[in-house]
Design a protein around this motif. Structure first.
Motif, PDB file in Angstrom:
ATOM      1  N   MET A   1       0.851  -1.188   0.000  1.00  8.83           N
ATOM      2  CA  MET A   1       0.000   0.000   0.000  1.00  8.83           C
ATOM      3  C   MET A   1       0.888   1.240   0.000  1.00  8.83           C
ATOM      4  N   LYS A   2       0.630   2.161  -0.904  1.00  8.60           N
ATOM      5  CA  LYS A   2       1.446   3.361  -1.031  1.00  8.60           C
ATOM      6  C   LYS A   2       0.676   4.562  -0.493  1.00  8.60           C
ATOM      7  N   ILE A   3       1.309   5.282   0.436  1.00  7.80           N
ATOM      8  CA  ILE A   3       0.663   6.385   1.138  1.00  7.80           C
ATOM      9  C   ILE A   3       1.382   7.693   0.827  1.00  7.80           C
ATOM     10  N   LEU A   4       0.600   8.751   0.649  1.00 11.03           N
ATOM     11  CA  LEU A   4       1.161  10.098   0.552  1.00 11.03           C
ATOM     12  C   LEU A   4       0.798  10.845   1.830  1.00 11.03           C
ATOM     13  N   LEU A   5       1.818  11.297   2.545  1.00  8.78           N
ATOM     14  CA  LEU A   5       1.641  11.986   3.822  1.00  8.78           C
ATOM     15  C   LEU A   5       1.946  13.467   3.650  1.00  8.78           C
ATOM     16  N   LEU A   6       0.972  14.317   3.953  1.00  9.07           N
ATOM     17  CA  LEU A   6       1.154  15.772   3.926  1.00  9.07           C
ATOM     18  C   LEU A   6       1.219  16.272   5.363  1.00  9.07           C
ATOM     19  N   GLU A   7       2.390  16.754   5.766  1.00  3.95           N
ATOM     20  CA  GLU A   7       2.591  17.233   7.142  1.00  3.95           C
ATOM     21  C   GLU A   7       3.761  18.209   7.142  1.00  3.95           C
ATOM     22  N   ASP A   8       3.525  19.449   7.627  1.00  2.00           N
ATOM     23  CA  ASP A   8       4.587  20.453   7.575  1.00  2.00           C
ATOM     24  C   ASP A   8       5.526  20.404   8.774  1.00  2.00           C
ATOM     25  N   ASP A   9       5.125  19.733   9.844  1.00  2.39           N
ATOM     26  CA  ASP A   9       6.015  19.540  10.989  1.00  2.39           C
ATOM     27  C   ASP A   9       6.986  18.414  10.624  1.00  2.39           C
ATOM     28  N   GLN A  10       8.228  18.771  10.325  1.00  2.00           N
ATOM     29  CA  GLN A  10       9.158  17.788   9.776  1.00  2.00           C
ATOM     30  C   GLN A  10       9.495  16.679  10.762  1.00  2.00           C
ATOM     31  N   ILE A  11       9.552  16.997  12.055  1.00  2.64           N
ATOM     32  CA  ILE A  11       9.846  15.964  13.049  1.00  2.64           C
ATOM     33  C   ILE A  11       8.702  14.960  13.117  1.00  2.64           C
ATOM     34  N   LEU A  12       7.471  15.468  13.192  1.00  2.00           N
ATOM     35  CA  LEU A  12       6.306  14.584  13.216  1.00  2.00           C
ATOM     36  C   LEU A  12       6.204  13.804  11.917  1.00  2.00           C
ATOM     37  N   CYS A  13       6.477  14.475  10.809  1.00  2.24           N
ATOM     38  CA  CYS A  13       6.388  13.837   9.495  1.00  2.24           C
ATOM     39  C   CYS A  13       7.344  12.651   9.394  1.00  2.24           C
ATOM     40  N   GLU A  14       8.594  12.863   9.788  1.00  2.77           N
ATOM     41  CA  GLU A  14       9.581  11.784   9.713  1.00  2.77           C
ATOM     42  C   GLU A  14       9.239  10.657  10.675  1.00  2.77           C
ATOM     43  N   SER A  15       8.705  11.025  11.840  1.00  2.00           N
ATOM     44  CA  SER A  15       8.316  10.016  12.825  1.00  2.00           C
ATOM     45  C   SER A  15       7.188   9.134  12.294  1.00  2.00           C
ATOM     46  N   LEU A  16       6.174   9.764  11.699  1.00  2.00           N
ATOM     47  CA  LEU A  16       5.054   9.009  11.141  1.00  2.00           C
ATOM     48  C   LEU A  16       5.500   8.164   9.952  1.00  2.00           C
ATOM     49  N   LYS A  17       6.345   8.735   9.109  1.00  2.00           N
ATOM     50  CA  LYS A  17       6.852   8.000   7.945  1.00  2.00           C
ATOM     51  C   LYS A  17       7.588   6.739   8.390  1.00  2.00           C
TER      52      LYS A  17
ATOM     53  N   GLY B   1       8.834  -5.893   7.602  1.00  2.00           N
ATOM     54  CA  GLY B   1       9.071  -4.913   6.553  1.00  2.00           C
ATOM     55  C   GLY B   1      10.047  -5.445   5.516  1.00  2.00           C
ATOM     56  N   LEU B   2       9.750  -5.209   4.256  1.00  2.00           N
ATOM     57  CA  LEU B   2      10.634  -5.607   3.163  1.00  2.00           C
ATOM     58  C   LEU B   2      11.024  -4.372   2.365  1.00  2.00           C
ATOM     59  N   GLY B   3      12.187  -4.417   1.742  1.00  2.00           N
ATOM     60  CA  GLY B   3      12.564  -3.356   0.823  1.00  2.00           C
ATOM     61  C   GLY B   3      11.656  -3.377  -0.396  1.00  2.00           C
ATOM     62  N   GLU B   4      11.663  -2.302  -1.156  1.00  2.00           N
ATOM     63  CA  GLU B   4      10.717  -2.181  -2.269  1.00  2.00           C
ATOM     64  C   GLU B   4      10.878  -3.297  -3.300  1.00  2.00           C
TER      65      GLU B   4
ATOM     66  N   LEU C   1       5.076   4.147   9.865  1.00  2.00           N
ATOM     67  CA  LEU C   1       4.267   3.498   8.831  1.00  2.00           C
ATOM     68  C   LEU C   1       5.099   2.529   7.993  1.00  2.00           C
ATOM     69  N   GLU C   2       6.336   2.895   7.712  1.00  2.00           N
ATOM     70  CA  GLU C   2       7.201   2.013   6.921  1.00  2.00           C
ATOM     71  C   GLU C   2       7.539   0.742   7.696  1.00  2.00           C
ATOM     72  N   LEU C   3       7.671   0.855   9.013  1.00  2.00           N
ATOM     73  CA  LEU C   3       7.897  -0.336   9.828  1.00  2.00           C
ATOM     74  C   LEU C   3       6.691  -1.269   9.800  1.00  2.00           C
ATOM     75  N   GLU C   4       5.517  -0.697   9.521  1.00  2.00           N
ATOM     76  CA  GLU C   4       4.301  -1.494   9.402  1.00  2.00           C
ATOM     77  C   GLU C   4       4.139  -2.088   8.004  1.00  2.00           C
ATOM     78  N   GLY C   5       5.078  -1.774   7.119  1.00  2.00           N
ATOM     79  CA  GLY C   5       5.054  -2.369   5.788  1.00  2.00           C
ATOM     80  C   GLY C   5       4.489  -1.494   4.695  1.00  2.00           C
ATOM     81  N   TYR C   6       4.176  -0.228   5.012  1.00  2.00           N
ATOM     82  CA  TYR C   6       3.636   0.674   4.000  1.00  2.00           C
ATOM     83  C   TYR C   6       4.764   1.424   3.294  1.00  2.00           C
TER      84      TYR C   6
END
Length: 210
Positions: free
Chosen positions: A1-17, A145-148, A20-25
């Protein structure tokens, strides 16, 4: 599943990214509303996660513009705007869900899985459970999690269980396609997941699930 995340708080953005990637997204990020239009022009996404108060074009206008252009990709708002008017506006534009900040990232994952992970879509192989829609892979109940490249190879083999997938189809996922590089990636998959991937000589590869 490919997600686009819009978030201007860069710390929160990187944390969420990262979460989510650890969950396999697979996750692409944008920090300004206008960046979403550039990314969606080039890529197709399965889910949008949108903050509202972002520079240039706010999250409400971003989703409204995408909907007007015929984009039916589901969207979840994550925002500190908790008044009923903002919540109503988000749903009226076409959002699937609305999460109030601050929130636990696990809550976001739970909501994604609840909405997009249907039991009848799950594929099973021994102790592995795989959702081909969200591309979430679990082994013994733990998300893996797997690489792409390996994710694409596994997805193709898993969704074509008991069928031979020709080598050239799988090599298309490699940056530098070769039979040897494909064998290396298949070996890594087998070792990481503890699965058998059969090599059908002169034809291709197959995951057999009897």
């Amino acid at each position: 599943m490919k997600i686009l995340l819009l978030e201007d708080d860069q710390i929160l953005c990187e944390s969420l990214k990262e979460f989510l990637e650890l969950e396999g997204y697979f996750v692409d990020v944008a920090h300004r509303g206008s960046e979403v239009f550039d990314l969606t022009y080039e890529e197709r996404y399965d889910l949008y996660i949108l903050d509202v108060n972002v520079p240039e074009v706010d999250g409400f206008d971003v989703l409204a513009s995408l909907k007007e252009a015929g984009d039916e990709t589901p969207a979840i708002y994550i925002t500190a705007l908790t008044d009923i008017n903002s919540i109503s506006k988000g749903f009226a534009i076409g959002a699937e869900d609305y999460i109030k900040k601050p929130f636990d990232p696990e809550e976001l994952v739970i909501r994604i899985k609840r909405k997009y992970q249907k039991e009848d879509l799950l594929l099973r192989l021994n102790d592995i459970v795989y959702n081909p829609t969200t591309r979430v892979l679990q082994k013994d109940g733990q998300t893996i999690g797997l690489g792409e490249v390996q994710q694409n190879i596994f997805h193709t083999l898993m969704t074509e269980q008991n069928k031979i997938v020709d080598s050239y189809t799988l090599m298309d996922f490699l940056e530098q396609p070769s039979a040897n590089a494909l064998r290396v990636n298949l070996a890594k998959l087998k070792n990481k997941l503890g699965i058998e991937i059969k090599n059908i000589r002169a034809q291709g590869y197959m995951i057999e699930n009897l």
